[in-house]
Design an enzyme around this catalytic site. Sequence first.
Site, PDB file in Angstrom:
ATOM      1  N   HIS A  39      80.223  59.216  50.384  1.00  0.00           N
ATOM      2  CA  HIS A  39      78.863  59.195  49.825  1.00  0.00           C
ATOM      3  C   HIS A  39      77.848  59.574  50.903  1.00  0.00           C
ATOM      4  O   HIS A  39      77.435  58.710  51.692  1.00  0.00           O
ATOM      5  CB  HIS A  39      78.549  57.807  49.288  1.00  0.00           C
ATOM      6  CG  HIS A  39      79.490  57.351  48.223  1.00  0.00           C
ATOM      7  ND1 HIS A  39      80.757  56.904  48.502  1.00  0.00           N
ATOM      8  CD2 HIS A  39      79.354  57.286  46.878  1.00  0.00           C
ATOM      9  CE1 HIS A  39      81.375  56.584  47.369  1.00  0.00           C
ATOM     10  NE2 HIS A  39      80.546  56.803  46.373  1.00  0.00           N
ATOM     11  N   HIS A  79      79.120  51.649  49.523  1.00  0.00           N
ATOM     12  CA  HIS A  79      79.520  53.063  49.440  1.00  0.00           C
ATOM     13  C   HIS A  79      78.792  53.907  50.484  1.00  0.00           C
ATOM     14  O   HIS A  79      79.257  54.981  50.852  1.00  0.00           O
ATOM     15  CB  HIS A  79      79.290  53.616  48.020  1.00  0.00           C
ATOM     16  CG  HIS A  79      77.854  53.564  47.570  1.00  0.00           C
ATOM     17  ND1 HIS A  79      77.277  52.421  47.058  1.00  0.00           N
ATOM     18  CD2 HIS A  79      76.881  54.515  47.558  1.00  0.00           C
ATOM     19  CE1 HIS A  79      76.019  52.673  46.743  1.00  0.00           C
ATOM     20  NE2 HIS A  79      75.743  53.935  47.043  1.00  0.00           N
ATOM     21  N   HIS A 274      75.153  61.885  45.561  1.00  0.00           N
ATOM     22  CA  HIS A 274      75.620  60.491  45.628  1.00  0.00           C
ATOM     23  C   HIS A 274      77.039  60.343  46.178  1.00  0.00           C
ATOM     24  O   HIS A 274      77.250  59.694  47.191  1.00  0.00           O
ATOM     25  CB  HIS A 274      75.522  59.832  44.248  1.00  0.00           C
ATOM     26  CG  HIS A 274      76.266  58.555  44.182  1.00  0.00           C
ATOM     27  ND1 HIS A 274      75.749  57.374  44.654  1.00  0.00           N
ATOM     28  CD2 HIS A 274      77.530  58.275  43.755  1.00  0.00           C
ATOM     29  CE1 HIS A 274      76.648  56.423  44.521  1.00  0.00           C
ATOM     30  NE2 HIS A 274      77.736  56.932  43.970  1.00  0.00           N
ATOM     31  N   ARG A 369      90.695  15.166  38.818  1.00  0.00           N
ATOM     32  CA  ARG A 369      89.323  15.482  39.260  1.00  0.00           C
ATOM     33  C   ARG A 369      88.685  14.254  39.910  1.00  0.00           C
ATOM     34  O   ARG A 369      87.901  14.362  40.845  1.00  0.00           O
ATOM     35  CB  ARG A 369      88.469  15.999  38.108  1.00  0.00           C
ATOM     36  CG  ARG A 369      88.276  15.004  36.995  1.00  0.00           C
ATOM     37  CD  ARG A 369      87.318  15.502  35.921  1.00  0.00           C
ATOM     38  NE  ARG A 369      87.307  14.603  34.780  1.00  0.00           N
ATOM     39  CZ  ARG A 369      86.285  14.406  33.973  1.00  0.00           C
ATOM     40  NH1 ARG A 369      85.159  15.069  34.185  1.00  0.00           N
ATOM     41  NH2 ARG A 369      86.361  13.592  32.952  1.00  0.00           N
ATOM     42  N   GLU A 423      77.708  30.851  38.234  1.00  0.00           N
ATOM     43  CA  GLU A 423      79.019  30.810  38.893  1.00  0.00           C
ATOM     44  C   GLU A 423      79.249  32.022  39.781  1.00  0.00           C
ATOM     45  O   GLU A 423      79.821  31.915  40.874  1.00  0.00           O
ATOM     46  CB  GLU A 423      80.147  30.742  37.846  1.00  0.00           C
ATOM     47  CG  GLU A 423      80.187  29.466  37.015  1.00  0.00           C
ATOM     48  CD  GLU A 423      79.244  29.509  35.824  1.00  0.00           C
ATOM     49  OE1 GLU A 423      78.539  30.526  35.632  1.00  0.00           O
ATOM     50  OE2 GLU A 423      79.204  28.507  35.070  1.00  0.00           O
ATOM     51  N   HIS A 485      86.764  26.714  25.834  1.00  0.00           N
ATOM     52  CA  HIS A 485      86.774  25.965  27.089  1.00  0.00           C
ATOM     53  C   HIS A 485      88.183  25.639  27.583  1.00  0.00           C
ATOM     54  O   HIS A 485      88.327  24.985  28.602  1.00  0.00           O
ATOM     55  CB  HIS A 485      85.995  24.656  26.918  1.00  0.00           C
ATOM     56  CG  HIS A 485      84.512  24.837  26.937  1.00  0.00           C
ATOM     57  ND1 HIS A 485      83.860  25.744  26.126  1.00  0.00           N
ATOM     58  CD2 HIS A 485      83.538  24.240  27.679  1.00  0.00           C
ATOM     59  CE1 HIS A 485      82.566  25.686  26.366  1.00  0.00           C
ATOM     60  NE2 HIS A 485      82.343  24.792  27.306  1.00  0.00           N
TER      61      HIS A 485
HETATM   62  C1  LIG Z   1      80.322  46.417  40.545  1.00  0.00           C
HETATM   63  C2  LIG Z   1      80.384  47.900  40.752  1.00  0.00           C
HETATM   64  N1  LIG Z   1      80.346  48.708  39.676  1.00  0.00           N
HETATM   65  C3  LIG Z   1      80.427  50.049  39.841  1.00  0.00           C
HETATM   66  C4  LIG Z   1      80.574  50.587  41.071  1.00  0.00           C
HETATM   67  C5  LIG Z   1      80.746  52.100  41.246  1.00  0.00           C
HETATM   68  N2  LIG Z   1      79.543  52.644  41.893  1.00  0.00           N
HETATM   69  C6  LIG Z   1      79.489  52.948  43.187  1.00  0.00           C
HETATM   70  S1  LIG Z   1      77.966  53.392  43.677  1.00  0.00           S
HETATM   71  C7  LIG Z   1      77.354  53.216  42.118  1.00  0.00           C
HETATM   72  C8  LIG Z   1      75.909  53.386  41.773  1.00  0.00           C
HETATM   73  C9  LIG Z   1      75.176  54.237  42.662  1.00  0.00           C
HETATM   74  O1  LIG Z   1      73.816  54.098  42.521  1.00  0.00           O
HETATM   75  P1  LIG Z   1      72.965  53.369  43.629  1.00  0.00           P
HETATM   76  O2  LIG Z   1      73.385  51.967  43.717  1.00  0.00           O
HETATM   77  O3  LIG Z   1      71.558  53.632  43.335  1.00  0.00           O
HETATM   78  O4  LIG Z   1      73.410  54.076  44.971  1.00  0.00           O
HETATM   79  P2  LIG Z   1      72.944  55.506  45.477  1.00  0.00           P
HETATM   80  O5  LIG Z   1      73.078  56.443  44.327  1.00  0.00           O
HETATM   81  O6  LIG Z   1      71.555  55.348  45.930  1.00  0.00           O
HETATM   82  O7  LIG Z   1      73.883  55.839  46.571  1.00  0.00           O
HETATM   83  C10 LIG Z   1      78.341  52.840  41.252  1.00  0.00           C
HETATM   84  C11 LIG Z   1      78.142  52.622  39.788  1.00  0.00           C
HETATM   85  C12 LIG Z   1      80.629  49.708  42.168  1.00  0.00           C
HETATM   86  N3  LIG Z   1      80.782  50.138  43.408  1.00  0.00           N
HETATM   87  N4  LIG Z   1      80.502  48.372  41.972  1.00  0.00           N
END
Ligand SMILES: Cc1ncc(C[n+]2csc(CCOP(=O)(O)OP(=O)(O)O)c2C)c(N)n1
Length: 699
Positions: A39, A79, A274, A369, A423, A485
């Site tokens: 990325h 990322h 991205h 518990r 949670e 539950h």
């Molecule tokens: C819980 C989760 N869902 C989905 C993803 C896959 N994913 C990686 S980055 C991203 C979204 C990217 O958008 P943003 O957070 O704005 O990052 P940018 O584009 O600015 O790098 C997604 C959906 C992930 N890493 N974690």
Amino acid sequence: MAPSSTFAVTVAPPVLDELCINTLRFLAVDMVQKANSGHPGLPMGSAAMAYALWDRSLKFNPHDPDWPDRDRFVLSAGHGCALLYALLHVTGFDLPLEELKSFRQWGSRTPGHPEYGKTPGVEATTGPLGQGLANGVGMAIAEVALAARFNRPGHRIVDHYTYVLVSDGDLEEGISSEAGSIAGHQHLGKLIVLYADNHITIEGSTELTFTEDRMARFAAFGWHVQRVERSNDVEAVAHAQENARAESGRPSLIAVRTHIGFGSPHKQDTAAAHGEALGVEEVRLTKEGLGWPVSPSFHIPEEALEHFQKAVTRGSAAQAEWESRFKAYKQQYPDLAAEFQRVIDRRLPKDWDADLPTFAPADGPMATRVASGKTIAVLGSRLPEMMGGSADLNPSTHTNREGAGNFEPEDWAGRNMHFGIREHAMDAILNGMALHRGLIPYGGTFLIFSDYMRPPMRLAAMNALPVIYVFTHDSIGMGEDGPTHQPVEQLIGLRSIPGMVVLRPADANETVAAWRIAIGRKLGPVALVLTRQSLPVLDLNTYPGIPDGVPLGGYILADFPATERPDIILIATGSEVHLALEGRDRLLTEGVHARVVSMPSTNLFAAQSDDYRENILPTNVPLLVIEAASPVGWQSFVGPRIAVIGIDTFGSSAPGPVVMEHYGFTVENVCKQAHHVLDKPKKKAPCASESPQTMEGSF
Ligand SMILES: Cc1ncc(C[n+]2csc(CCOP(=O)(O)OP(=O)(O)O)c2C)c(N)n1
């Protein structure tokens, strides 16, 4: 609530700053390009705001990344890790350029998302969006909790900030609201979140999905919020960070209007920047556009490197200054100083388990518990680093420690935590507390709601974090609340997480032994799975093997010494151990010699030697497993000679004993199934879904 501050500044960064920022940008660009994976966009857009922090104020020592009073920096948008690896390399951490060139490759210290323990300077494993933000809240909680315990007038030995860099995705995830709400409520003024507000996610513009006023949202949580319009204005970003540090009563959010893929002529401000390499031609155009040499790649100008490396002298000086303060503290408070070092090192004090209770049948039937609550009370008196609570279920989970006080806004000496009904954030916060070090964090809820905690539990296991879960209401035996539950598939779900130890004790004494294991386990999480309903206490005189047996995961609870080889082995966990014991007695009257194996932890049992396991479960002896949960998993664990009394559907709403009876957890059914296993011509039977049921070789 104070209105947002806004900095709209148009100046270009001074030359040296610009050189440094572009160094970070293009290291990230080249890493992703060489790997042809990763990325580039977020690092390119956020390089300036990260630089403003790392260059102007972040307190860290590249030569001692674990120095306890360093500032924490968590890249929640995992990322974008190429940016973090670039920062770690240029500032002098043990991360050679070769590692950057091996980004995302087998065996490198630069994995596709930051992994705690793999790369010096990485404070948390991040990637599942939202987790890092909640980890940061946990770290900020740990900081104030330790400060409350250890700082003394004139001696601030715990005094650092926690910074988190988040993206749109982090703030879209629901956990950000849970964690943001807790942080605001607790007035965590030393938590500072930098938001890369670049308006782009994978599918395109945030206009598609994310149009609420994020600033207003966090202001409503009780945060101090600021906006910086020009992300490349280092002074404006640094100034906003200074304001955030000056605001001691509220956590801070600084939204910086960054531009994904900054400088890329065709990809800036688009989703194309991205998650894939820019491409050779686009890299060339971007470098030319920003006045950067097209080759060689991984270029680091000398002036930039020299400037970045000042972090080493700055960091050593900051650490030395802290160490001299710690020395003075140690002179005045030697015991406290030793305690501080002990908890940071995760060492347990001598005799920490000396007063643990033992229980006798005369104590009366007791839910596990309840036994757990009694054990926590004793442990807490010996281990002041224990800190935890529940997601609004303390009266049910027995996680509250009498006399330990509440951890409350600006009264952070209390050790009982109230997470509210959150949670997911609770567990990610526990992870942050464990990552920070200095505390033994634990959290409780009903076993069924462990489903809401699954992502952070997985990360706790991946990071080998010593987090303890107190999961109560552990089976259909909890009764009237009904199928919503009544956990069925949660046990096997937890057992299947690599590195997680699940313990489902059979009575109060096994519960004490389970807690001993949980506290003693310094690397990796432990889930204690406990009953709501009362159970008989197993007499230690009759069953002396309990304390030594529980750590082995499974052990012979009751046997017939005269019988060399039992006719059948009844394996049970938790509350069903008592049913197995009753079944054994009844079978004896029918001429069948049954051994009872209590198996509180399949994870621990699986780790024992072949000899030990063969001794407990000799080959060719038929097995009947009794567990009020999904039968999945037992077959692969103990082989084909098995039948399981389990549950392959959801539960029902009725009093617990009635539900248990309807699902086949009766002495009659145990005996019937035992005879069936003994008499059967072996063939596969389908899972029975009607009660009473048994699942025989059908997995
Ligand atoms: C819980 C989760 N869902 C989905 C993803 C896959 N994913 C990686 S980055 C991203 C979204 C990217 O958008 P943003 O957070 O704005 O990052 P940018 O584009 O600015 O790098 C997604 C959906 C992930 N890493 N974690």
